[in-house]
Design a protein around this motif. Structure first.
Motif, PDB file in Angstrom:
ATOM      1  N   GLU A  75     -19.850  16.962  -4.029  1.00  0.00           N
ATOM      2  CA  GLU A  75     -20.078  15.572  -3.753  1.00  0.00           C
ATOM      3  C   GLU A  75     -21.050  15.192  -4.656  1.00  0.00           C
ATOM      4  O   GLU A  75     -21.851  13.973  -4.459  1.00  0.00           O
ATOM      5  CB  GLU A  75     -20.284  15.156  -2.324  1.00  0.00           C
ATOM      6  N   HIS A  94     -24.353  12.592   3.622  1.00  0.00           N
ATOM      7  CA  HIS A  94     -23.033  12.602   3.988  1.00  0.00           C
ATOM      8  C   HIS A  94     -22.822  13.425   4.959  1.00  0.00           C
ATOM      9  O   HIS A  94     -23.012  14.615   5.220  1.00  0.00           O
ATOM     10  CB  HIS A  94     -22.332  12.779   2.639  1.00  0.00           C
ATOM     11  N   HIS A  96     -19.582  14.326   8.127  1.00  0.00           N
ATOM     12  CA  HIS A  96     -18.244  14.270   8.830  1.00  0.00           C
ATOM     13  C   HIS A  96     -18.500  13.966  10.459  1.00  0.00           C
ATOM     14  O   HIS A  96     -17.398  14.444  11.221  1.00  0.00           O
ATOM     15  CB  HIS A  96     -17.407  15.536   8.622  1.00  0.00           C
ATOM     16  N   HIS A 161     -12.650  10.321   5.917  1.00  0.00           N
ATOM     17  CA  HIS A 161     -13.378  11.384   5.507  1.00  0.00           C
ATOM     18  C   HIS A 161     -14.650  11.335   6.139  1.00  0.00           C
ATOM     19  O   HIS A 161     -15.003  12.173   7.073  1.00  0.00           O
ATOM     20  CB  HIS A 161     -13.583  11.265   4.011  1.00  0.00           C
TER      21      HIS A 161
HETATM   22 ZN   LIG Z   1     -17.340  15.479   3.214  1.00  0.00          ZN
END
Ligand SMILES: [Zn+2]
Ligand SMILES: O=C(CO)COP(=O)(O)O
Length: 213
Positions: A75, A94, A96, A161
């Motif tokens: 990413e 980031h 989840h 996501h």
């Molecule tokens: Zn991810």
């Protein structure tokens, strides 16, 4: 290696482990980055946040070249786009995390305001959250989608996501990611119940008192 970088590598490893231990990340989900004066540190791809070796954290230089450590997160484009469009951002997280990711999958979410102002702390730490259309993990298009927002949002939800949250430094970004996750949990708990959010005047008062996110 300068002490600024050594300290940040150690702090990144510790905060990633803390997020993992408290269930904000499972398996190899999520990635974290932090800005240095001469580049960006990023967690290595396919690594678990529970066990980040400070010395193996990836570093990219200001041109985006990988200069040390393991290969950076896939990413990388997402993280770079945050730093490019938000000069005040010192770190990006980031995840989840379960509840924010649940919100990112809802059909009827408001794409311009995924997290309404339920509590003062979500206003102070996170601000308005925009939904970013789905692209596959690691797709360079994720960077374009963030650039299109022109730095207006400190946090977004990637559709189907998970959340991406920036902050002035690593600790602030981690706190903001946790605040977003807890508010997402409240929103799911309150779904279907008549709910009072803070009004525009209360939100304005917070921004005036505690400053821009
Ligand atoms: Zn991810
Ligand atoms: O969350 C992830 C992809 O969106 C994890 O990817 P990385 O292992 O490459 O960081």
């Amino acid at each position: 290696m300068k002490s600024e970088e050594l300290v940040l590598r150690q702090q990144m490893s510790e905060l990633c482990a803390s997020l993992f231990e408290r269930g904000f990340s499972v398996g190899t989900a999520g990635n974290v980055s932090a800005r240095l004066h001469d580049g960006i540190l990023m967690t290595p791809t396919n690594s678990t946040l529970g066990d980040i070796n400070p010395e193996r954290i990836a570093k990219i230089d200001l041109d985006g070249n990988h200069v040390s450590g393991d290969k950076p997160t896939k990413e990388v484009f997402l993280h770079q786009a945050f730093y490019e469009t938000r000069p005040e951002a010192g770190a990006v997280v980031h995840l989840h995390s379960t509840w924010a990711t649940a919100l990112s999958c809802l059909e009827d979410i408001n794409p311009d305001d995924c997290i309404p102002p339920l509590t003062p702390y979500v206003v102070m730490r996170v601000g308005t959250v925009k939904l970013v259309p789905y692209v596959k993990p690691g797709d360079p298009k994720s960077g374009d989608l963030i650039r299109e927002l022109s730095g207006k949002y400190s946090a977004v939800l990637l559709a189907n996501h998970g959340p991406v949250v920036s902050g002035k430094d690593l600790f602030s970004a981690v706190c903001a990611a946790e605040e977003l996750e807890e508010t997402a949990k409240l929103l799911v708990a309150l779904r279907g119940m008549p709910t009072r959010t803070l009004d525009a005047e209360q939100v304005a008062e917070l921004k005036e008192t505690f400053g821009r996110i």
